[in-house]
Design a protein around this motif. Structure first.
Motif, PDB file in Angstrom:
ATOM      1  N   ALA A 169      41.909  45.843  23.944  1.00  0.00           N
ATOM      2  CA  ALA A 169      41.522  46.042  25.343  1.00  0.00           C
ATOM      3  C   ALA A 169      41.630  44.707  26.063  1.00  0.00           C
ATOM      4  O   ALA A 169      41.883  43.674  25.442  1.00  0.00           O
ATOM      5  CB  ALA A 169      40.096  46.579  25.427  1.00  0.00           C
ATOM      6  N   GLU A 170      41.483  44.744  27.380  1.00  0.00           N
ATOM      7  CA  GLU A 170      41.621  43.517  28.185  1.00  0.00           C
ATOM      8  C   GLU A 170      40.410  43.350  29.077  1.00  0.00           C
ATOM      9  O   GLU A 170      39.941  44.295  29.708  1.00  0.00           O
ATOM     10  CB  GLU A 170      42.893  43.597  29.039  1.00  0.00           C
ATOM     11  CG  GLU A 170      43.137  42.372  29.909  1.00  0.00           C
ATOM     12  CD  GLU A 170      44.460  42.436  30.670  1.00  0.00           C
ATOM     13  OE1 GLU A 170      45.429  43.019  30.151  1.00  0.00           O
ATOM     14  OE2 GLU A 170      44.494  41.908  31.794  1.00  0.00           O
ATOM     15  N   LEU A 171      39.921  42.098  29.131  1.00  0.00           N
ATOM     16  CA  LEU A 171      38.814  41.772  30.044  1.00  0.00           C
ATOM     17  C   LEU A 171      39.178  40.502  30.796  1.00  0.00           C
ATOM     18  O   LEU A 171      39.516  39.492  30.188  1.00  0.00           O
ATOM     19  CB  LEU A 171      37.529  41.560  29.241  1.00  0.00           C
ATOM     20  CG  LEU A 171      36.259  41.345  30.060  1.00  0.00           C
ATOM     21  CD1 LEU A 171      35.885  42.624  30.823  1.00  0.00           C
ATOM     22  CD2 LEU A 171      35.094  40.907  29.178  1.00  0.00           C
ATOM     23  N   GLY A 172      39.160  40.599  32.143  1.00  0.00           N
ATOM     24  CA  GLY A 172      39.671  39.458  32.924  1.00  0.00           C
ATOM     25  C   GLY A 172      41.085  39.818  33.365  1.00  0.00           C
ATOM     26  O   GLY A 172      41.801  40.526  32.659  1.00  0.00           O
ATOM     27  N   ALA A 173      41.480  39.334  34.531  1.00  0.00           N
ATOM     28  CA  ALA A 173      42.758  39.798  35.116  1.00  0.00           C
ATOM     29  C   ALA A 173      43.881  38.836  34.767  1.00  0.00           C
ATOM     30  O   ALA A 173      43.844  37.662  35.136  1.00  0.00           O
ATOM     31  CB  ALA A 173      42.616  39.875  36.632  1.00  0.00           C
ATOM     32  N   ILE A 174      44.876  39.350  34.051  1.00  0.00           N
ATOM     33  CA  ILE A 174      46.065  38.529  33.759  1.00  0.00           C
ATOM     34  C   ILE A 174      47.058  38.780  34.889  1.00  0.00           C
ATOM     35  O   ILE A 174      47.499  39.901  35.122  1.00  0.00           O
ATOM     36  CB  ILE A 174      46.682  38.929  32.403  1.00  0.00           C
ATOM     37  CG1 ILE A 174      45.660  38.721  31.289  1.00  0.00           C
ATOM     38  CG2 ILE A 174      47.947  38.119  32.132  1.00  0.00           C
ATOM     39  CD1 ILE A 174      46.060  39.316  29.960  1.00  0.00           C
ATOM     40  N   VAL A 175      47.390  37.716  35.591  1.00  0.00           N
ATOM     41  CA  VAL A 175      48.248  37.834  36.778  1.00  0.00           C
ATOM     42  C   VAL A 175      49.635  38.332  36.380  1.00  0.00           C
ATOM     43  O   VAL A 175      50.134  38.027  35.296  1.00  0.00           O
ATOM     44  CB  VAL A 175      48.387  36.435  37.436  1.00  0.00           C
ATOM     45  CG1 VAL A 175      49.402  36.459  38.572  1.00  0.00           C
ATOM     46  CG2 VAL A 175      47.051  35.959  37.932  1.00  0.00           C
ATOM     47  N   GLY A 176      50.236  39.098  37.271  1.00  0.00           N
ATOM     48  CA  GLY A 176      51.636  39.498  37.066  1.00  0.00           C
ATOM     49  C   GLY A 176      51.745  40.837  36.363  1.00  0.00           C
ATOM     50  O   GLY A 176      50.811  41.329  35.765  1.00  0.00           O
TER      51      GLY A 176
ATOM     52  N   ALA B  87      42.198  41.090  24.636  1.00  0.00           N
ATOM     53  CA  ALA B  87      43.125  40.276  25.438  1.00  0.00           C
ATOM     54  C   ALA B  87      42.310  39.549  26.501  1.00  0.00           C
ATOM     55  O   ALA B  87      41.538  40.184  27.226  1.00  0.00           O
ATOM     56  CB  ALA B  87      44.180  41.161  26.095  1.00  0.00           C
ATOM     57  N   VAL B  88      42.490  38.248  26.574  1.00  0.00           N
ATOM     58  CA  VAL B  88      41.672  37.449  27.496  1.00  0.00           C
ATOM     59  C   VAL B  88      42.534  36.807  28.576  1.00  0.00           C
ATOM     60  O   VAL B  88      43.748  36.634  28.409  1.00  0.00           O
ATOM     61  CB  VAL B  88      40.909  36.345  26.721  1.00  0.00           C
ATOM     62  CG1 VAL B  88      39.882  36.973  25.785  1.00  0.00           C
ATOM     63  CG2 VAL B  88      41.851  35.414  25.977  1.00  0.00           C
ATOM     64  N   ALA B  89      41.915  36.478  29.680  1.00  0.00           N
ATOM     65  CA  ALA B  89      42.565  35.770  30.793  1.00  0.00           C
ATOM     66  C   ALA B  89      41.946  34.377  30.866  1.00  0.00           C
ATOM     67  O   ALA B  89      40.773  34.218  31.188  1.00  0.00           O
ATOM     68  CB  ALA B  89      42.351  36.516  32.107  1.00  0.00           C
TER      69      ALA B  89
ATOM     70  N   ALA C 197      41.487  46.050  35.540  1.00  0.00           N
ATOM     71  CA  ALA C 197      41.405  46.104  37.013  1.00  0.00           C
ATOM     72  C   ALA C 197      40.144  46.854  37.464  1.00  0.00           C
ATOM     73  O   ALA C 197      39.819  46.879  38.654  1.00  0.00           O
ATOM     74  CB  ALA C 197      42.649  46.800  37.571  1.00  0.00           C
ATOM     75  N   LEU C 198      39.417  47.431  36.513  1.00  0.00           N
ATOM     76  CA  LEU C 198      38.219  48.224  36.840  1.00  0.00           C
ATOM     77  C   LEU C 198      36.964  47.339  36.824  1.00  0.00           C
ATOM     78  O   LEU C 198      36.938  46.302  36.161  1.00  0.00           O
ATOM     79  CB  LEU C 198      38.047  49.346  35.799  1.00  0.00           C
ATOM     80  CG  LEU C 198      39.172  50.367  35.665  1.00  0.00           C
ATOM     81  CD1 LEU C 198      38.924  51.267  34.449  1.00  0.00           C
ATOM     82  CD2 LEU C 198      39.297  51.184  36.946  1.00  0.00           C
ATOM     83  N   PRO C 199      35.895  47.801  37.516  1.00  0.00           N
ATOM     84  CA  PRO C 199      34.609  47.107  37.355  1.00  0.00           C
ATOM     85  C   PRO C 199      34.188  47.131  35.882  1.00  0.00           C
ATOM     86  O   PRO C 199      34.581  48.042  35.143  1.00  0.00           O
ATOM     87  CB  PRO C 199      33.655  47.963  38.213  1.00  0.00           C
ATOM     88  CG  PRO C 199      34.541  48.704  39.169  1.00  0.00           C
ATOM     89  CD  PRO C 199      35.851  48.912  38.454  1.00  0.00           C
ATOM     90  N   PHE C 200      33.402  46.182  35.458  1.00  0.00           N
ATOM     91  CA  PHE C 200      33.063  46.009  34.044  1.00  0.00           C
ATOM     92  C   PHE C 200      32.631  47.323  33.379  1.00  0.00           C
ATOM     93  O   PHE C 200      33.184  47.719  32.353  1.00  0.00           O
ATOM     94  CB  PHE C 200      31.950  44.962  33.906  1.00  0.00           C
ATOM     95  CG  PHE C 200      31.547  44.682  32.478  1.00  0.00           C
ATOM     96  CD1 PHE C 200      30.422  45.296  31.929  1.00  0.00           C
ATOM     97  CD2 PHE C 200      32.299  43.839  31.674  1.00  0.00           C
ATOM     98  CE1 PHE C 200      30.050  45.067  30.606  1.00  0.00           C
ATOM     99  CE2 PHE C 200      31.924  43.578  30.349  1.00  0.00           C
ATOM    100  CZ  PHE C 200      30.808  44.202  29.817  1.00  0.00           C
TER     101      PHE C 200
END
Ligand code: G3H
Ligand code: ZN
Length: 284
Positions: free
Chosen positions: A132-139, A172-174, A106-109
């Motif tokens: 880690a996660e890059l890109g927003a996974i909805v929900g 983790a990707v969106a 949810a943070l800037p890159f």
């Protein structure tokens, strides 16, 4: 036995299968995860999100998960899911977690990179694996709502830069995946996943695996996904079983009623493990 997950994911990446990370909130779900893993001779990850730790108490839930993992006949990682707090990550590492997910999506890159770097440092100090996660996974992983799949998807070039800058073990990707239920047929952006795979060599993670058809799962494995997170379908199996039993028999024999629900969840988890195995014989 209890183990970090990065070597397990690397082996999965080499051999073309995936592991399940199954979210637990209590004893019964943990039992179902472990029984399914042992029945399938499969390595698994027991995942707890911040919401589950808040609900059950970190030390209590950690001791349930770690105790089951240590006694397991297969390789089991105990993994902190979707955590935005370095303090909570360190607290779980101190409790014995062998894997953590820092979620700065949810943070800037640049801020996601900084937070992730700090989490990588903490995980390395404890010999734990880090996602880690890059890109927003909805929900939200604790609520089972229905979602469209129009979130901000992972940019392949940014993913390459992110992994190089942070040194994470998995990303983790969106790509159209959502937490909870999909509205209509899930439509993953496989072209995007293919581009990410071409630029990023760490194992890829797909959150929101509840509701994904087996064909979609298999296609994602071919494109480099080595870990799928599953939560909603397990809770649906739990509540459907409890509802059916209470409506049918009104039985208050707790070990019997909850034992039946554990079996129902175990069945769902075994089916997921089967699809994730992608026809491979898994090294337990
Ligand atoms: O982090 C948890 C998972 O991404 C759960 O997703 O509830 O859609 O299976 P799901
Ligand atoms: Zn998730």
């Amino acid at each position: 036995m209890l183990t970090p997950w990065n070597a397990l994911l690397r082996r999965a990446q080499e051999r073309g299968y995936a592991l399940g990370a199954f979210n637990t909130y209590n004893l019964e779900i943990t039992q179902a995860i472990l029984r399914a893993a042992e029945a399938k001779h499969a390595p698994v990850l027991i995942a707890t999100g911040s919401g589950a730790l808040k609900y059950a108490g970190s030390e209590a839930l950690a001791s349930i998960a770690l105790g089951h993992a240590r006694a397991a006949t297969t390789s089991v990682a105990v993994h902190l899911d979707h955590c935005t707090s370095i303090e909570e990550i360190v607290a779980c590492l101190r409790l014995g977690y062998t894997g953590v997910m820092v979620d700065g999506s949810a943070l800037p890159f640049g801020e996601n990179v900084d937070l992730t770097r700090r989490a990588v440092q903490a995980a390395r100090a404890y010999g734990a694996s880090i996602e880690a996660e890059l890109g927003a996974i909805v929900g939200d992983e604790d609520r089972a709502r229905t979602h469209e799949t129009n979130a901000a998807m992972t940019d392949p070039a940014q993913a390459e830069e992110f992994v190089r800058a942070t040194g994470v073990d998995a990303l983790a990707v969106a790509v159209g995946n959502v937490h909870g239920f999909y509205r209509g047929e899930p439509r993953l952006d496989f072209d995007r996943l293919r581009e990410i795979r071409a630029l990023v060599d760490v194992p890829l993670v797909l959150h929101g695996a509840s509701g994904l058809p087996p064909e979609t799962i298999k296609q994602a494995i071919v494109l480099g996904v080595c870990k799928f997170n599953v939560n909603t379908e397990i809770r649906v199996a739990l509540f459907d079983s409890l509802r059916a039993q209470l409506l049918e028999s009104g039985d208050y024999d707790l070990p019997k009623v909850f034992g039946t629900a554990v079996t129902a969840m175990q069945r769902v988890i075994e089916e997921k493990i089967e699809v994730f195995a992608h026809g491979q014989i898994l090294a337990p």
